[in-house]
Design a protein around this motif. Structure first.
Motif, mmCIF file in Angstrom:
data_model
loop_
_atom_site.group_PDB
_atom_site.id
_atom_site.type_symbol
_atom_site.label_atom_id
_atom_site.label_comp_id
_atom_site.label_asym_id
_atom_site.label_seq_id
_atom_site.Cartn_x
_atom_site.Cartn_y
_atom_site.Cartn_z
ATOM 1 N N GLY A 48 0.875 -1.089 0.071
ATOM 2 C CA GLY A 48 0.147 0.133 0.047
ATOM 3 C C GLY A 48 0.874 1.302 -0.084
ATOM 4 O O GLY A 48 0.649 2.276 -0.685
ATOM 5 N N ALA A 49 1.966 1.193 0.735
ATOM 6 C CA ALA A 49 2.908 2.261 1.052
ATOM 7 C C ALA A 49 3.453 2.738 -0.421
ATOM 8 O O ALA A 49 3.492 3.927 -0.894
ATOM 9 C CB ALA A 49 3.862 2.372 2.050
ATOM 10 N N VAL A 50 3.768 1.556 -0.930
ATOM 11 C CA VAL A 50 4.800 1.771 -2.258
ATOM 12 C C VAL A 50 3.780 2.364 -3.393
ATOM 13 O O VAL A 50 4.133 3.271 -4.144
ATOM 14 C CB VAL A 50 5.278 0.376 -2.598
ATOM 15 N N ILE A 51 2.510 1.717 -3.289
ATOM 16 C CA ILE A 51 1.332 2.083 -4.395
ATOM 17 C C ILE A 51 1.148 3.642 -4.169
ATOM 18 O O ILE A 51 1.152 4.481 -5.216
ATOM 19 C CB ILE A 51 0.452 1.209 -4.331
ATOM 20 N N VAL A 52 0.733 3.976 -2.997
ATOM 21 C CA VAL A 52 0.528 5.386 -2.715
ATOM 22 C C VAL A 52 1.511 6.310 -3.097
ATOM 23 O O VAL A 52 1.585 7.286 -3.693
ATOM 24 C CB VAL A 52 -0.062 5.493 -1.063
ATOM 25 N N ALA A 53 2.902 5.912 -2.391
ATOM 26 C CA ALA A 53 4.002 6.571 -2.931
ATOM 27 C C ALA A 53 4.135 6.905 -4.422
ATOM 28 O O ALA A 53 4.455 8.151 -4.915
ATOM 29 C CB ALA A 53 5.446 5.965 -2.483
ATOM 30 N N ARG A 54 3.943 5.747 -5.183
ATOM 31 C CA ARG A 54 4.232 5.938 -6.671
ATOM 32 C C ARG A 54 3.071 6.967 -7.236
ATOM 33 O O ARG A 54 3.498 7.663 -8.263
ATOM 34 C CB ARG A 54 4.171 4.597 -7.370
ATOM 35 N N SER A 55 1.921 6.683 -6.760
ATOM 36 C CA SER A 55 0.916 7.607 -7.150
ATOM 37 C C SER A 55 1.116 8.971 -7.109
ATOM 38 O O SER A 55 0.566 9.959 -7.370
ATOM 39 C CB SER A 55 -0.365 7.337 -6.775
ATOM 40 N N GLU A 56 1.987 9.266 -5.814
ATOM 41 C CA GLU A 56 2.282 10.566 -5.420
ATOM 42 C C GLU A 56 3.439 11.244 -6.278
ATOM 43 O O GLU A 56 4.002 12.149 -6.050
ATOM 44 C CB GLU A 56 2.397 10.640 -4.021
ATOM 45 N N GLY A 57 3.914 10.243 -6.983
ATOM 46 C CA GLY A 57 5.088 10.796 -8.040
ATOM 47 C C GLY A 57 6.563 10.656 -7.365
ATOM 48 O O GLY A 57 7.513 11.242 -7.787
ATOM 49 N N GLU A 58 6.667 9.679 -6.318
ATOM 50 C CA GLU A 58 7.877 9.454 -5.577
ATOM 51 C C GLU A 58 8.639 8.559 -6.760
ATOM 52 O O GLU A 58 8.308 7.485 -6.964
ATOM 53 C CB GLU A 58 7.615 8.628 -4.463
ATOM 54 N N LYS A 59 9.768 9.126 -7.202
ATOM 55 C CA LYS A 59 10.604 8.656 -8.338
ATOM 56 C C LYS A 59 11.547 7.464 -7.771
ATOM 57 O O LYS A 59 11.826 6.470 -8.285
ATOM 58 C CB LYS A 59 11.417 9.438 -9.043
ATOM 59 N N GLY A 60 12.140 7.450 -6.411
ATOM 60 C CA GLY A 60 13.049 6.728 -6.062
ATOM 61 C C GLY A 60 12.456 5.329 -5.254
ATOM 62 O O GLY A 60 13.355 4.419 -4.968
ATOM 63 N N VAL A 61 11.270 5.021 -5.388
ATOM 64 C CA VAL A 61 10.687 3.891 -5.053
ATOM 65 C C VAL A 61 11.268 2.625 -5.902
ATOM 66 O O VAL A 61 10.823 2.476 -7.041
ATOM 67 C CB VAL A 61 9.054 3.942 -4.697
ATOM 68 N N LEU A 62 11.897 1.866 -4.934
ATOM 69 C CA LEU A 62 12.038 0.439 -5.611
ATOM 70 C C LEU A 62 13.090 0.712 -6.898
ATOM 71 O O LEU A 62 13.116 -0.291 -7.810
ATOM 72 C CB LEU A 62 11.174 -0.385 -5.931
ATOM 73 N N ALA A 63 13.770 1.841 -6.739
ATOM 74 C CA ALA A 63 14.817 2.063 -7.798
ATOM 75 C C ALA A 63 15.794 1.206 -7.710
ATOM 76 O O ALA A 63 16.136 0.689 -6.502
ATOM 77 C CB ALA A 63 15.483 3.402 -8.013
ATOM 78 N N ALA A 64 16.601 0.407 -8.499
ATOM 79 C CA ALA A 64 17.331 -0.528 -8.759
ATOM 80 C C ALA A 64 18.616 -0.293 -7.640
ATOM 81 O O ALA A 64 18.855 -1.278 -6.900
ATOM 82 C CB ALA A 64 18.174 -0.551 -10.047
ATOM 83 N N LYS A 65 18.809 0.678 -7.231
ATOM 84 C CA LYS A 65 20.239 1.090 -6.626
ATOM 85 C C LYS A 65 19.808 0.750 -5.260
ATOM 86 O O LYS A 65 20.401 -0.007 -4.615
ATOM 87 C CB LYS A 65 20.610 2.612 -6.426
ATOM 88 N N GLY A 66 18.875 1.081 -4.653
ATOM 89 C CA GLY A 66 18.279 1.011 -3.072
ATOM 90 C C GLY A 66 17.792 -0.490 -2.667
ATOM 91 O O GLY A 66 17.972 -0.797 -1.644
ATOM 92 N N ALA A 67 16.985 -0.565 -3.459
ATOM 93 C CA ALA A 67 16.366 -1.911 -3.172
ATOM 94 C C ALA A 67 17.053 -3.237 -3.249
ATOM 95 O O ALA A 67 18.102 -3.427 -3.747
ATOM 96 C CB ALA A 67 15.229 -2.114 -4.531
ATOM 97 N N GLY A 68 16.508 -4.014 -2.149
ATOM 98 C CA GLY A 68 17.257 -5.451 -1.937
ATOM 99 C C GLY A 68 18.246 -5.723 -0.927
ATOM 100 O O GLY A 68 18.608 -6.663 -0.867
ATOM 101 N N GLY A 69 18.604 -4.333 -0.275
ATOM 102 C CA GLY A 69 19.613 -4.542 0.576
ATOM 103 C C GLY A 69 19.313 -5.498 1.924
ATOM 104 O O GLY A 69 18.195 -5.589 1.919
#
Ligand code: ASP
Length: 459
Positions: free
Chosen positions: A430-451
């Motif tokens: 939910g947080a990811v979907i809301v963040a994306r719909s608010e135009g947050e660009k850095g969400v789950l961008a390759a660099k930060g994700a998965g650590g």
């Protein structure tokens, strides 16, 4: 071991806990020696690990919401965020309930050859007194739901729990999560409307408190492997294998339905609504998923969920601190799905058939009660009792059903661990979907994700 990433440490601890618990069960049976070991394991898991996580919940939630919302620009932004969040909660919970309903109707875990499962029925009869007692003791927990209905219904109950009569009392009670969120939101909005030195001092003090809590979460996570080991060993040592077998069909139905929601429905929402790669999100959230699995408590997992979402999934503090604490309290997909299956299972075992209208009221009640259930272990059992009382009123299966709830209770822990993971994962989606719909660009961008979290090198 200490250089290893936290999620690997937790996975190894889980396996070791299962081995140790089985050995305790196999070598010591149900004797006094076994219960001493179980107590020691529970001490590590519950008293130390879960205790530490719970210790920081109140300051963490308060400081996250205040720093998050105080930074939001414009009141309209907040209203939009709220509507999107509630829309997502409704959608994902409904999906979960439909999956649960489908699974229990197709697999019919309470029936064998079209008749009530004789093994389970016999077991319930044999242990009925004992189970009734266990069922009753569940109600004493801070499960968030009351068995006697509020005169103004579930909405009246929610509003009553939201407004604390004493702020300090609410702040000292982990069970008063809704009050805490309400007071934090009020504080955040209040701070946005005042000006001057006092405001700046308060905002920066609360911001400092938030940083401190995040740091302490990292320290607590270093103890996660030890806590997880203790929790697993105690759970396995206490669950006898024979009863697990007679409930196998029921457990399988719950696990398949939870799996469908976790691995199919939620990823589809991530792809279509969030336009993000679900695999990346799973990787980002793995420490939170493992913590939820081991603690069976969404509330206790909240600090870890928050940290994963901000540090690894790249969701802004503002969105995550609004969506997550609320989600951990009111959005429980796994719980809603589980309630549906459990109630229909009990009906099947009791030989009662529920028509379409009765199943529809189970759906509505599951949706409403999952909002009221607190994020603590076994909290849904009270909701299940409430639903049965409503649906089975005036029906012959109502009375015996309480003993059947006891049977569910006996195998609840392992299922609770799984549904809690689904609960927190849905909040994070939910947080990811809301963040994306608010135009947050850095969400789950390759660099930060998965650590992974917790290691000094990553801080
Ligand atoms: N243990 C669950 C949670 O904390 C609640 C429940 O379904 O019992 O999310």
């Amino acid at each position: 071991m200490f250089k290893m990433k936290v999620h690997w440490q937790i996975i190894i601890a889980l396996v070791l806990g299962v081995v140790a618990g089985s050995l305790l069960q196999f070598l010591l049976g149900d004797g006094v020696a076994q219960s001493r070991w179980v107590l020691a394991c529970e001490f590590l898991g519950k008293t130390v690990f879960i205790g530490l996580l719970k210790m920081i919940i109140v300051p963490l939630i308060f400081s996250s919401i205040v720093t998050g919302i105080a930074g939001l620009s414009g009141g309209a932004g907040f209203g939009r965020l709220g509507l999107k969040t509630l829309g997502y909660y409704f959608l994902s919970s409904m999906l979960a309930i439909v999956i649960g309903l489908g699974a229990v109707n197709v697999m019919k875990p309470g029936l064998v050859d079209g008749k009530p499962n004789p093994e389970v029925a016999k077991f319930i009869e044999k242990h009925s007194e004992n189970f009734k007692k266990k069922g009753a003791s569940v109600n004493e927990d801070a499960t968030g739901l009351r068995e006697d209905p509020h005169p103004l219904g579930i909405v009246g109950d929610l509003v009553e729990r939201m407004i604390p009569t004493n702020v300090f009392k609410a702040a000292s009670d982990n069970g008063a999560m809704l009050s805490l969120i309400f007071v934090s939101l009020l504080t955040a909005f209040g701070l946005r409307t005042i000006e001057g030195v006092g405001k700046e001092a308060l905002v920066s003090a609360v911001g400092g408190l938030n940083k401190l809590m995040i740091k302490i979460t990292g320290w607590i996570m270093r103890l996660a492997p030890i806590g997880v080991f203790g929790l697993m060993a105690a759970t396995i040592a206490q669950t006898g294998p024979s009863f697990l077998l007679s409930m196998a069909n029921y457990m399988l139905t719950v696990l398949i339905a939870l799996g469908l929601h976790l691995f199919v429905a939620l990823p589809l929402l991530l792809v279509f609504l969030g336009r993000v790669n679900p695999w990346r999100h799973f990787c980002a959230m793995r420490d939170a998923l493992l913590t939820a699995f081991s603690t069976a408590s969404s509330s206790a997992t909240l600090p870890v969920t928050m940290r994963c979402l901000q540090d690894k999934a790249g969701v802004s503090k503002c969105t995550s601190s609004f969506v997550l604490p609320l989600g951990a309290t009111v959005n429980m997909d796994g719980t809603a799905l589980y309630e549906c299956i459990a109630v229909l299972f009990v009906a099947q075992v009791m030989g009662a058939s529920l028509d379409f209208a009765a199943q529809l009221s189970v759906v509505v009640l599951a949706l409403l009660t999952s909002v009221g259930v607190a994020g603590v272990p076994s909290a849904s059992l009270v909701a299940i009792v409430v639903i049965i009382q409503n649906v089975a009123e005036d029906q012959p299966w109502g009375g015996g059903a309480m003993a059947a709830v006891g049977a569910i209770y006996a195998v609840d822990r392992i299922l609770d661990m799984c549904r809690t993971s689904v609960n927190i994962f849905s909040d994070s989606c939910g947080a990811v979907i809301v963040a994306r719909s608010e135009g947050e660009k850095g969400v789950l961008a390759a660099k930060g994700a998965g650590g992974s979290l917790g290691g000094e090198s990553e801080e």
